[in-house]
Design an enzyme around this catalytic site. Structure first.
Site, PDB file in Angstrom:
ATOM      1  N   PRO A 170      33.030  -9.095  32.597  1.00  0.00           N
ATOM      2  CA  PRO A 170      34.108  -8.689  33.228  1.00  0.00           C
ATOM      3  C   PRO A 170      34.111  -7.435  34.111  1.00  0.00           C
ATOM      4  O   PRO A 170      33.067  -6.774  34.048  1.00  0.00           O
ATOM      5  CB  PRO A 170      35.384  -8.490  32.313  1.00  0.00           C
ATOM      6  CG  PRO A 170      34.710  -9.200  30.806  1.00  0.00           C
ATOM      7  CD  PRO A 170      33.183  -9.241  31.358  1.00  0.00           C
ATOM      8  N   CYS A 171      35.017  -6.911  34.943  1.00  0.00           N
ATOM      9  CA  CYS A 171      34.670  -5.779  35.621  1.00  0.00           C
ATOM     10  C   CYS A 171      34.469  -4.518  34.742  1.00  0.00           C
ATOM     11  O   CYS A 171      34.753  -4.611  33.740  1.00  0.00           O
ATOM     12  CB  CYS A 171      35.937  -5.592  36.606  1.00  0.00           C
ATOM     13  SG  CYS A 171      37.254  -4.754  35.774  1.00  0.00           S
ATOM     14  N   LEU A 172      33.795  -3.654  35.321  1.00  0.00           N
ATOM     15  CA  LEU A 172      33.317  -2.287  34.852  1.00  0.00           C
ATOM     16  C   LEU A 172      34.604  -1.540  34.106  1.00  0.00           C
ATOM     17  O   LEU A 172      34.454  -0.901  33.266  1.00  0.00           O
ATOM     18  CB  LEU A 172      32.639  -1.340  35.607  1.00  0.00           C
ATOM     19  CG  LEU A 172      31.138  -2.039  35.939  1.00  0.00           C
ATOM     20  CD1 LEU A 172      30.813  -0.964  37.065  1.00  0.00           C
ATOM     21  CD2 LEU A 172      30.241  -2.186  34.887  1.00  0.00           C
ATOM     22  N   SER A 174      37.074  -2.758  32.538  1.00  0.00           N
ATOM     23  CA  SER A 174      37.170  -3.343  31.294  1.00  0.00           C
ATOM     24  C   SER A 174      36.495  -2.835  30.202  1.00  0.00           C
ATOM     25  O   SER A 174      36.815  -3.038  29.006  1.00  0.00           O
ATOM     26  CB  SER A 174      36.811  -4.979  31.054  1.00  0.00           C
ATOM     27  OG  SER A 174      35.474  -5.157  31.312  1.00  0.00           O
TER      28      SER A 174
END
Length: 267
Positions: A170-172, A174
């Site tokens: 997932p995106c950073l 997160s």
């Protein structure tokens, strides 16, 4: 090549289609299927770049689109201008996806917009799905009743190579503990640490969590248990070296087993 019938049908229906491509197996596999199912029809891939997107993901998307001669637009969804997102509340993803999908629907000017959501995503707390609903985003894998395992199997059939086995990432943002402000500099530090450790460990399930207590490096438990004290010290040193130039020099660093969503603090 025979594609899953329901998936192909869903992807052929819109006159024009935009696919939100993050760089993971779901959205890249969806794009590969769409390129086949919609041959001769309008198709555009859109990849949003921001401090929360790993550089490796952007590089992967560019290479994928170029290798298949697919139209690709690199965009800035603008979530970092949204104070609600930067505050990192429990529903941070809602504000991120609201900015992304709002921008894509405006950019598409009437085009349908699709995302790589699959059945497994529906069983988790994902406020971004509410934003998708509000913007009328299509979920072709859900329509086709496909889960993550189905998508990986399809990616192998499509000969997507290493993409089929990419670990979820997932995106950073997160990785930042709920309630800690999302800062670009800290996301750059997280990306640098994960990049350095993957250079040593390979494409494994790995997270660098930014917690109030410092940095927690999470690695799959079975792999972590194979490491002796020297190897653990080596990995800690790698993380320290990568984080120090980006503000992590004084942060405590711990290694622990991977647990999905461990930086997310439920109410």
């Amino acid at each position: 090549m025979t594609l899953p019938a329901r998936l192909a049908e869903t992807l052929r229906q819109p006159a024009t289609l935009v696919i939100a491509v993050s760089g993971g197996v779901d959205s890249l596999c969806l794009s590969a299927v769409a390129a086949i199912a919609r041959r001769g029809m309008d198709l555009t891939l859109c990849h949003a770049v921001s401090p929360a997107v790993p550089k490796a993901a952007t590089t992967r998307v560019r290479a994928f689109a170029a290798s298949r001669d697919l139209a690709l637009k690199i965009v800035d969804a603008g979530e970092f201008a949204d104070g609600r997102y930067r505050a990192n509340p429990v529903n941070r993803c809602y504000f991120c996806k609201s900015n992304l999908y709002g921008m894509l629907t405006r950019l598409g000017a009437g085009s349908a917009v699709a995302a790589g959501t699959n059945l497994d995503d529906l069983g988790d707390y994902r406020p971004g799905l509410q934003a998708a609903k509000e913007h009328g985003i299509l979920h072709p894998f859900v329509e086709a009743r496909m889960d993550k395992a189905d998508i990986r199997a399809l990616a192998r059939v499509l000969d997507l190579g290493d993409i089929a086995d990419l670990p979820a990432s997932p995106c950073l943002a997160s990785r930042v503990e709920t309630g800690l402000r999302v800062e670009p500099a800290e996301l750059a530090m997280i990306d640098a640490v994960e990049t350095a450790l993957r250079a040593s460990l390979g494409e494994i399930t790995l997270r660098c969590r930014r917690l109030r207590t410092g940095l927690a490096i999470e690695i799959d438990q079975a792999l972590l248990e194979q490491f002796d004290a020297d190897r653990l010290a080596e990995l800690t040193a790698l993380a320290r070296k990568a984080s120090s130039p980006l503000g992590g020099g004084d942060l405590a660093i711990t290694l622990r087993p991977y647990r999905r969503g461990s930086a997310f603090l439920h109410a």
